[in-house]
Structures are given as C-alpha cells and as structure tokens.
Design an enzyme around this catalytic site. Structure first.
Site, PDB file in Angstrom:
ATOM      1  CG  ASP A 270      -2.211   0.781   1.010  1.00 16.22           C
ATOM      2  OD1 ASP A 270      -2.302   1.642   0.082  1.00 16.22           O
ATOM      3  OD2 ASP A 270      -3.377   0.430   1.447  1.00 16.22           O
ATOM      4  CD  GLU A 617     -19.023   6.499   5.263  1.00 17.93           C
ATOM      5  OE1 GLU A 617     -19.056   5.861   6.001  1.00 17.93           O
ATOM      6  OE2 GLU A 617     -20.174   6.460   4.341  1.00 17.93           O
TER       7      GLU A 617
END
Length: 871
Positions: A270, A617
């Site tokens: 990542d 979010e």
C-alpha cells in the site's frame, strides 16, 4: 552552437543504434513465450535499473526500448482520478447491494474498456507513463466490512465472506477479460490481510486474530480470487498482523500466499506502507532493513519511492542476493507482457479501443441500471411509495439533496454529467410541478455558513470576481496560467484537469481581488482548503493554514467601513489526492425548523435526503465534526440534527420520505418507528438522482438487499479495535438488528414453495437444491433469492448461519420460476479452531427465501427451511 549540434548528433546516433539493436533481442520477439521474453529482459538490466523498476513509477530504459510506466491506478467503480471523463458507477458497497453478479461483471468489463481507451489515448497525447493512465488497477477491495464505523467500508462488498468472494470473483473476471493470451486489464486484491480500520492508527495498528477468525472470515475472499480467478496482483495492508507488518509478514506473504495458494502474480505495498516498518510499527531500524524484509517476504513493488531505493546498496553490501531482486522484477514484467505492452499494437486486440469508448452510452445506461438495482427499500408503511406524479408541489430538503460530491463516493472518476436527487425529481416531474428545495441543515448542525455578499463587490482588472493564477508546482513559482473567476469554490479529484496544462496533483494557485464594502459592519470569510492555504487582507497574513489543513474550515472576521476597498489574496497548494479550495464571504445562518415546516406545509410530499457523505467518511481524512474521526465514525447513529428536523417535518402531516445516502450502516431507530418510507440510496454514482426518482415515483420497483447488518445502536458493537468476530455481522451477532443482512422490500409480493433437497447425503458430495419463486403481486419486480445453511448440533464453533447461494431474478406479475442451487463439498465445510477446514456430520438446515430465516419481510411472505442429515 557547434557543441550542442555535436551532442544532438551523438544522441540521435546512439538512440538510433538502440532502436536498431534492442528490437533484435528475444524480449521483443512476440512469437516467443512470455516466460522466455521476461527472462531475457531481466538478464539485460543492471542492478540499478532493476531496483528502479520495483517502485510504482518505473522509469523508461531507452537502451532497451522499455517505456516508463506508473503502476498506480484505480477502478473501484469506474476508472478513477484520471484526466479523462469516465463513467462513474455506484460505489462498491452499493454495487454489492445489487446482489447481481452479471451486472457487476459487465460493469468491470465496461470499466476495463474505458481504461484501455485512456491508456491508448495517453500514448497519443504524450501522457504515457503518468499516474492514473496505466492498466494495473488496485481493485477490488475485498476486505471484510466487519465494523460499520470503518470509513473505507464503502469500498468493499460488505460483511459476508461468501458474498464478497462471489462479487470479487466476477469483478476480476470482467476486468481481466477472457482472452487466451492478453489481459484486458490487471486486477489487484487488497488489502492483504485483516484490514478494516481504524483509519487514524492504520499505519501502526497491530491486528490480533485467532486462527479460526483468520480462516473463517478474513481470508476466504482472498483465497477465492487468488486460487480460482488468476488475479494479477495483491496489495498488502498497512497494518501488522500478529506484530509483523503485513507487507513483510512471512505467514501471510510466503506461507499462505505463495506456498499454499501458489500465487505467481505480483504484490504491491500500500502506498508508502513500507515506511511504516521503521516509522510507526518500529519493527525495523532503517529503510534498508524494511526493504530487505519486504522483498524477501514477497512484496515485489513499492507504492512509494522512499524504501526500495535502498535495495541497490543492500545487494552490494551482501545483505541480500540479486536473484531475489530478479524474482520480483520478473513478476512485474510478466504482468506488463500479459497486458501487451511489449507487442505490436496490431497483435493486441485491446490496443485498438478508441476514445469513443469513454462514457459510452451503453456504459451510462448500465450505471443507471446498477444505481436502480442498488437501492434498498427499508420501509414503506401504508404504501407511501410510490408517490403520484400528479402532485402539484413537492419539497426536497437535506444536505444530500443536491450534493454532487456525495453521489460519487470515493476513489471515483469525474463524469460529464452528475444527477443529484433534486435533479432527478425535477427531471421526472417536469415544469408543471413546483419543486421547492432547501438544504436546511449541514450533516451535523442546523447552522449553515451562507454566502451573503454580492459578487459585484469583488473586482480586479475591471472585471468582476477574482484573478486566478495557477502554477504547475506547489510553490507558486514560475509563470502562471491566468484566468478570471467568480468567488473561489473548487473541488478537483486527483489528476483531474485544473486548467489546461495543469492537473490536480502538485499544483498551487493564487486568487486576488479587491472587495469594496457597501456598508459599515462586519463580514466573515469562511476558508477551506486541501492541502494548505494562506489568506491575506491588505497584504497582511490573517489566516495561515499552509501546513496541511485537509478538510478543515476556518473563519476570519473583517470589520468593514462603507466605501473602503480591501485587497484580498488567497494562496493555495495541493500535493496529492483530492484538491479543494473555497472562500465564502458571508455569515452563519441558523435554520428555524418550525418556520421551514410552515413554508412547506402545503407540499403534497416531503423528501428529506440526508445520511452521511464521503466528505465525512473515507480514507485517513481529518474531519472535525461530531461523530466522525479520521475518516471513521465514532457513532453509527444518524446525526441528531437530522432526526430533529424530521420530527418537525412530520408535524406537517404530509408524507415524509427519508432518502438516506451512506457508505455504511446507520442506526435510525426513531426514523424506523416514525417515518413511513425509507430508502437507502448509498453513494449511487453519476445517475444516482435519476435512480432515486425512478423508485420514488414507481418507474422502477426496488430490489436491492443489504450487504451489511444495520444495527440498532452503538451498544450493539464491540470495541472498534477488537478484530474478533464474536458478536459481529449476521454470522455471529446474537442481538436483533434494525435491518438485517440480506434485507430489502419491494412494491410487489413474492412467495417461495416446493423446496426440494435430499433427506440424507454423504459427506463430500454435492447437494442439489431446487425451489420455486412466485410473484404474487400485481406488478413485475425483481427478487433476490438467498440460500443459507446452519449446523445446529455441533460442539465446535460454527456461524449462526452462513450465506451459500443467491440469485437475482425478475418475475412478471403472477409468474413463477424454478431456481437451482448446488452446494458443493467446499460450501458445506466449516473452519476448525486451528484454521483448517473440516466437514461436520449431523443436522444441517438449508433455508431459501428473500432473506435470512426467522426474519420477517413484508414483501416476501416466507422463507422455507428443511433439515437434512450429513453422514
């Protein structure tokens, strides 16, 4: 001049020699097997060149004719973040709510074709090798949405391993295509593994799970994609598992991924996740230590440029072998070979995909279809819906009613047209129906900051508004591109075009104007910028948020004297991800709910469009609103101000419809008891508003089903950082949810009959299941038939029940269809405490219906359950 000419001639001669020489190498011989060509290619690279190819931005190697390539690209629900306009389908969690594998697979095919069109166009446009123009997509996100507070759960296919696996499989098949030689595009399963928040501590978080939970919940979807779909890539997670960072975790990466599952594709970290080894996990002392451990444990590519650069010295110092580097580089070039990057375009069928494939009308139609399919009707008392089109007046209210950001979700592209709910309702009803719109509230407060100043009071260079200067760097340096704009209010996706020649990544801007006060008094300037900004009044710095201030708004009060002119300068920079800059001259206005209700009391119906938003979010985003933290939520309750407004709206006596947008489960106990009609609309993509309007007014019969459990309150949830599955998701939750996994209503009625299963079966054999579904209502509709199994007399730990089959079908009024399911040996196995699969013997309940057994669904009259015995 002579010296420059000689250098140019030498360079041309050298490059010409390269062109003549490298094409003779086996690596360029399209008739040879990929494996042989990759072996040849890697054998010709220097150590330094190999290492450079192991970072997401791989530079060109002119002497071998190898072009530059950037591995970083996204296609979560349409090609994302590119400089080209693309089709934006519903967010991943919304596509999961369709429970339609055929629709999802087609969406993936269409997205891959748009990706090919972009890749081909980028080569023509001189953008080859730039981020978000490649063919390696870091999707799908098949992490399990174990806790509704996780902000990135919207990117997943929900809480169930089986549903996630089936949807992830067809997405991968669609994206990668079925050509016998070439990949249409390259998918990547992420984030491996045991990754689902919390976002604020993801770089240092250590997940502790039992072997049972690891293999029962967190690994099945990865296993399905890796062992059965030949997925090209895997992305390892930021967090640690059992105190070892996932990208250097030998249990995950070597034992499970490479040895047990025989994965031969590439693994990427990542982004900047390898830095976490020594910065946050503190498991490694240096970047070189982290680089060695990550490569040895099978991470081939660094998303980032900070760690793998140390590999050259590590090899030269004898700390690791060059053959280990070779293994990773071969995997990387094998993917590029399979994508056709080293073959003549005439040989690669996808190299001919034209620009006209972008936002193709078939793709736009499918985006609308999936938006419709994703809508979940949660409540419809007294047939409040569908609404009549013959009404005279309708009120459309709420923070998401006209929110173009919300419908796009995150990891999204930018389409040419976005339809909000307000747009959809206006288009549906036409000019003869009065549509009254007010935002009324923010998501969490009844006070809105509104622009109150006349734009004409801002002037520069004899023009109204601001002089905008855009720089192709973060430092406001060089010659800018200049244009004149109104009050600055911009939101760009990363990579999107800001102005011609400047993309939304690593740029800066300066906005200048002169404001003349038309009164004595005061004015407030609300400022918001991502990544940083500075605000000057009369050349004095009054607001300094130059260091990253993502999503943080600030107010500056200026005392005015009538007739005085004030010089205003707003400077802004952005370094990556989304870019936002806004300057709002005005003041705070508190909404009077009673006055609002009085204004709209003559409406025939009220549609409140609320919920939450990807503005609140998402991935690692500092948000300072109550109930939200770092991209996650601290509470699953609907923000109280929305409930309070709906309480007031109910006093009008008019039907109130609650359209809830969200990427995760929201607890709405008051609304469940008091609002007659509720639609969960997710983040529905570019056609979200049209889809909602179609359901509101009966032009589409909703059939979406929840891919997650909607709990009643925060009290139902274990601690967020607890990764045990005890009392989580429908498979282990012992309480009563507000709306269960698999739930959804229709405008018609369905009935199940004639469930046929064998009474006894031998362990290890396939169980055929046959059932009839009938549409007992007066209109056509779609039903999602769901098959669950449950072992009832086991001493070992087993789920309460587990989904093992589903089928979305369409039935005309009065029509019946017979469905066939087949439960194979793997479907019937459970996980032991040691993580190994085993086949229980004894009683097994098989249930088929429009939802889970023991759940009452008003529009599906029954779920049929039969008990069989496994011998």
């Amino acid at each position: 001049m002579l010296k420059k000419f000689i250098i140019a001639v030498l360079l041309f001669t050298t490059l010409k020699g390269y062109a003549q020489d490298y094409k003779q190498f086996p690596m360029w011989n399209a008739n040879l097997p990929f494996e042989q060509r990759v072996e040849d290619l890697v054998s010709r690279l220097t150590l330094e060149e190999k290492v450079q190819q192991m970072m997401h931005h791989a530079p060109a190697i002119p002497r071998l004719g190898i072009p530059a390539y950037d591995w970083w690209n996204e296609v979560l629900h349409g090609v994302a973040r590119t400089t080209y306009r693309t089709t934006v389908y519903p967010q991943a969690i919304a596509m999961a709510a369709t429970w339609d594998t055929a629709s999802l697979k087609l969406m993936a095919v269409q997205s891959a074709l748009e990706g090919r069109a972009i890749f081909n166009a980028a080569i023509e446009d001189g953008k080859e090798g730039e981020r978000y123009h490649g063919l390696t997509y870091w999707t799908p996100n098949i992490n399990i949405f174990r806790d509704p507070r996780w902000g990135r759960g919207q990117e997943t296919y929900g809480e169930d391993p089986f549903l996630t696996a089936m949807l992830g499989k067809v997405f991968t098949q669609g994206l990668q295509g079925n050509h016998p030689k070439y990949l249409l595009a390259a998918a990547c399963a992420k984030h491996f593994a045991v990754h689902s928040g919390p976002e604020p501590i993801r770089h240092s978080f250590n997940a502790e799970v039992s072997d049972f939970d690891l293999w029962d919940t967190y690994l099945p979807a990865f296993k399905e994609l890796i062992t059965k779909t030949n997925i090209a890539g895997v992305m390892c997670a930021y967090n640690a598992l059992r105190k070892k960072p996932c990208c250097g975790n030998s249990e995950l990466m070597v034992d499970i991924l490479r040895r047990q599952w025989k994965f031969t594709g590439y693994v990427t970290s990542d982004c900047w996740g390898l830095d976490d080894f020594f910065k946050y996990h503190k498991t490694h002392k240096t970047a070189e230590d982290a680089a060695i451990d990550a490569v040895i444990n099978s991470t081939d590519l660094e998303c980032g440029q900070n760690v793998y650069i140390k590999l050259t010295e590590a090899v030269k110092a004898g700390r690791m072998s060059e053959s280990q580097i070779d293994l990773s580089v071969k995997r990387l070039f094998m993917i590029r070979m399979k994508l056709g990057m080293f073959d003549p375009p005439s040989m690669v069928p996808f190299a001919q995909v034209p620009r006209s494939m972008l936002e193709h009308e078939r793709h736009q139609a499918h985006a609308l279809k999936m938006a419709r399919q994703s809508l979940v009707l949660l409540k419809n008392d007294n047939n409040t819906l569908p609404l009549s089109k013959n009404i005279k007046k309708i009120a459309v209210l709420g923070p998401n009613a006209d929110n173009r950001i919300a419908v796009l979700g995150n990891y999204n592209g930018i389409p040419s047209k976005i339809t909000t709910v307000l747009d959809g309702i206006k288009e549906k009803l036409g000019p003869n129906v009065e549509v009254v719109y007010e935002q009324a509230i923010h998501f969490t407060t009844d006070t809105l900051f509104q622009m109150t100043e006349n734009v004409a009071n801002f002037r520069i260079d004899n023009k109204t508004g601001f002089k905008a200067e855009y720089f192709d760097n973060r430092e406001l340096k060089g010659t800018p591109i200049v244009r004149y704009e109104s009050i600055p209010d911009h939101f760009w996706q990363e990579g999107a075009e800001v102005v011609e020649g400047i993309k939304g990544n690593n740029f800066s801007a300066r906005y200048t104007s002169y404001f003349t006060a038309d009164r004595d008094g005061e004015i407030y300037f609300e400022l918001e910028g991502d990544d940083g900004y500075r605000f000057y009044v009369d050349d004095k710095l009054v607001v300094d948020a130059w260091e990253r201030n993502r999503w943080g708004a600030r107010l500056y009060k200026l005392n005015l004297k009538k007739g005085t002119t004030y010089k205003l300068v707003l400077e802004f920079w952005q370094g990556g991800y989304q870019a936002k800059i806004r300057l709002t001259p005005g003041g705070k206005v508190k909404t009077n709910f009673k006055a609002l209700a009085e204004r709209i009391k003559d409406a025939d119906a009220i549609v409140f469009v609320g919920g939450i938003s990807p503005q609140l979010e998402g991935e690692e985003m500092p948000v300072n609103y109550p109930g939200f933290n770092g991209g996650d939520r601290t509470s699953i309750m609907l923000p109280a101000v929305q409930t309070e407004l709906m309480k007031t709206l109910k006093t009008t006596g008019k039907p109130v419809v609650f359209v809830m947008m969200t990427g995760s489960a929201i607890a709405i106990p008051w609304e469940h008891e008091n609002i007659p009609a509720i639609i969960n609309a997710w983040y529905g993509g570019q056609a979200a508003g049209t889809a909602v309007a179609d359901v509101l007014f009966g032009d589409y019969n909703p059939a979406g089903r929840l891919p997650v459990t909607f709990y009643k309150s925060d009290a139902d949830l274990p601690h967020f950082e607890d990764y045990s599955m005890e009392n989580r998701t429908y498979r282990y939750f012992k309480g009563t949810p507000l709306y269960p996994f698999g739930y959804g209503l229709s405008y018609t009625q369905f009935e199940y009959s004639n469930l046929e299963v064998p009474i006894t079966v031998k362990a290890g054999t396939t169980i055929p299941v046959k059932v009839t579904v009938t549409n007992k209502g007066s209109r056509s509709g779609e039903e999602v038939a769901q098959l669950y199994i449950a072992y009832t007399d086991q001493k070992i730990k087993v789920p309460i029940r587990a989904l093992r089959g589903f089928n979305r079908i369409e039935l005309n009024a009065g029509e019946s269809k017979t469905l066939h399911f087949h439960l194979n040996a793997e479907d019937l196995m459970v996980t032991g405490e040691d993580g190994k699969s085993l086949q229980p013997k004894g009683k097994l309940l098989i249930s088929v219906g429009g939802g889970q057994p023991d759940v009452k669904i008003k529009t599906t009259s029954n779920v049929i359950t039969k008990e069989i015995r496994i011998q």
